[in-house]
Design a protein around this motif. Structure first.
Motif, PDB file in Angstrom:
ATOM      1  N   ALA A 197       0.760  -1.288  -0.021  1.00 53.72           N
ATOM      2  CA  ALA A 197      -0.052  -0.061   0.031  1.00 53.72           C
ATOM      3  C   ALA A 197       0.838   1.326   0.057  1.00 53.72           C
ATOM      4  CB  ALA A 197      -0.825   0.069   1.339  1.00 53.72           C
ATOM      5  N   ASN A 198       2.079   1.382   0.604  1.00 57.77           N
ATOM      6  CA  ASN A 198       2.819   2.302   0.822  1.00 57.77           C
ATOM      7  C   ASN A 198       4.292   1.831   0.180  1.00 57.77           C
ATOM      8  OD1 ASN A 198       1.074   4.404   1.619  1.00 57.77           O
ATOM      9  ND2 ASN A 198       1.168   3.148   3.498  1.00 57.77           N
ATOM     10  N   TRP A 199       5.202   2.858   0.039  1.00 60.47           N
ATOM     11  CA  TRP A 199       6.721   2.698  -0.463  1.00 60.47           C
ATOM     12  C   TRP A 199       7.341   1.880   0.900  1.00 60.47           C
ATOM     13  CZ3 TRP A 199       8.611   2.817  -5.023  1.00 60.47           C
ATOM     14  CH2 TRP A 199       8.199   3.505  -6.057  1.00 60.47           C
ATOM     15  N   GLU A 200       6.995   2.364   2.136  1.00 60.56           N
ATOM     16  CA  GLU A 200       7.518   1.615   3.195  1.00 60.56           C
ATOM     17  C   GLU A 200       7.152  -0.129   3.032  1.00 60.56           C
ATOM     18  OE1 GLU A 200       4.194   3.694   5.228  1.00 60.56           O
ATOM     19  OE2 GLU A 200       5.709   4.235   3.567  1.00 60.56           O
ATOM     20  N   ASN A 201       6.335  -0.317   2.552  1.00 63.60           N
ATOM     21  CA  ASN A 201       5.927  -1.863   2.479  1.00 63.60           C
ATOM     22  C   ASN A 201       6.911  -2.618   1.512  1.00 63.60           C
ATOM     23  OD1 ASN A 201       2.938  -0.568   2.684  1.00 63.60           O
ATOM     24  ND2 ASN A 201       3.669  -1.901   4.551  1.00 63.60           N
ATOM     25  N   GLY A 202       7.856  -1.943   0.816  1.00 62.55           N
ATOM     26  CA  GLY A 202       8.988  -2.444   0.078  1.00 62.55           C
ATOM     27  C   GLY A 202       8.638  -2.016  -1.220  1.00 62.55           C
ATOM     28  N   TRP A 203       9.589  -2.287  -2.134  1.00 60.99           N
ATOM     29  CA  TRP A 203       9.301  -2.052  -3.874  1.00 60.99           C
ATOM     30  C   TRP A 203      10.284  -2.811  -4.439  1.00 60.99           C
ATOM     31  CZ3 TRP A 203      11.828   0.754   0.110  1.00 60.99           C
ATOM     32  CH2 TRP A 203      13.256   0.584  -0.079  1.00 60.99           C
ATOM     33  N   HIS A 204       9.760  -3.071  -5.786  1.00 58.67           N
ATOM     34  CA  HIS A 204      10.970  -3.840  -6.868  1.00 58.67           C
ATOM     35  C   HIS A 204      10.955  -3.130  -7.937  1.00 58.67           C
ATOM     36  CE1 HIS A 204       7.111  -5.794  -8.945  1.00 58.67           C
ATOM     37  NE2 HIS A 204       6.716  -4.566  -8.097  1.00 58.67           N
ATOM     38  N   VAL A 205      12.233  -3.657  -8.659  1.00 62.75           N
ATOM     39  CA  VAL A 205      12.607  -2.994  -9.901  1.00 62.75           C
ATOM     40  C   VAL A 205      12.676  -3.823 -11.097  1.00 62.75           C
ATOM     41  CG1 VAL A 205      14.843  -1.945 -10.919  1.00 62.75           C
ATOM     42  CG2 VAL A 205      14.562  -1.670  -8.289  1.00 62.75           C
ATOM     43  N   PHE A 206      12.014  -3.594 -11.849  1.00 62.69           N
ATOM     44  CA  PHE A 206      11.779  -4.676 -13.130  1.00 62.69           C
ATOM     45  C   PHE A 206      11.846  -3.782 -14.443  1.00 62.69           C
ATOM     46  CE2 PHE A 206       7.508  -2.850 -11.944  1.00 62.69           C
ATOM     47  CZ  PHE A 206       6.925  -2.799 -13.042  1.00 62.69           C
ATOM     48  N   VAL A 207      11.810  -4.790 -15.565  1.00 57.45           N
ATOM     49  CA  VAL A 207      12.054  -4.307 -16.884  1.00 57.45           C
ATOM     50  C   VAL A 207      10.702  -4.561 -17.404  1.00 57.45           C
ATOM     51  CG1 VAL A 207      13.012  -4.625 -19.187  1.00 57.45           C
ATOM     52  CG2 VAL A 207      14.383  -5.290 -17.292  1.00 57.45           C
TER      53      VAL A 207
END
Length: 191
Positions: free
Chosen positions: A70-80
């Motif tokens: 729901a928010n950035w502090e919950n994690g993020w990922h980088v993808f093509v």
């Protein structure tokens, strides 16, 4: 024969002085640990944005950094972002066609990471290295639950139009970073 050693009073005074010094030093030490933790988290986020930008240039394809909860502090990922065939698939991870480069876990409790309206859900870097928008991210140690940046408890990560990422500065020396318009960061939830 002469006995050498400490008297009970000397020993008690030494312990009392040591306890006073320790009591004064621990809060300062804890503040240093919190500041270093905040800097480490900010550097990790900046690194993920720089990774996305460099991979976009290297691969010649859009690279997206998207929050995983729901928010950035919950994690993020980088993808093509390979499958951009529909609006619903654009800037959204599709495990069947897109390539996941890295996944970042949730931040420790009490930390907030939020993007401004331009980066609510994602930031995309195009093959030229430019970002889809300009804006900023606020990172705060929100231990007190106020959602307000206090001295030495916040960092501001700014992304300009050409995709360059930098940390917000504190030119007025109040230990709160300033936004692009040279005003202090006033909220942890809407930079």
């Amino acid at each position: 024969m002469k006995h050498t050693g400490f008297t009970l009073i000397e020993l008690m005074m030494t312990i009392a002085i040591g306890a006073i010094i320790l009591t004064l030093g621990i809060p300062s030490f804890m503040e240093t640990i919190r500041s270093n933790r905040l800097t480490t988290i900010a550097n990790e986020f900046v690194t993920s944005l720089n990774l996305a930008r460099s991979e976009a240039i290297k691969r010649g394809q859009p690279i997206v950094v998207r929050k995983t909860g729901a928010n950035w502090e919950n994690g993020w990922h980088v993808f093509v972002d390979i499958d951009r065939s529909t609006i619903a698939k654009t800037n959204t991870f599709d495990s069947g066609t897109d390539i996941e480069l890295r996944v970042y876990q949730a931040l420790p409790a009490n930390y907030i990471l939020r993007g401004n309206n331009n980066f609510t859900n994602f930031i995309r870097f195009d093959p030229s290295g430019t970002s889809n928008n300009i804006g900023s991210f606020a990172l705060c140690d929100n231990r007190d639950g106020s959602n307000l940046p206090k001295p030495n408890t916040s960092r501001l990560i700014i992304v300009n139009r050409v995709g360059r990422v930098r940390m917000g500065i504190d030119s007025n020396n109040n230990s709160i970073p300033e936004k692009e318009d040279n005003t202090d960061l006033t909220s942890c939830t809407s930079p």
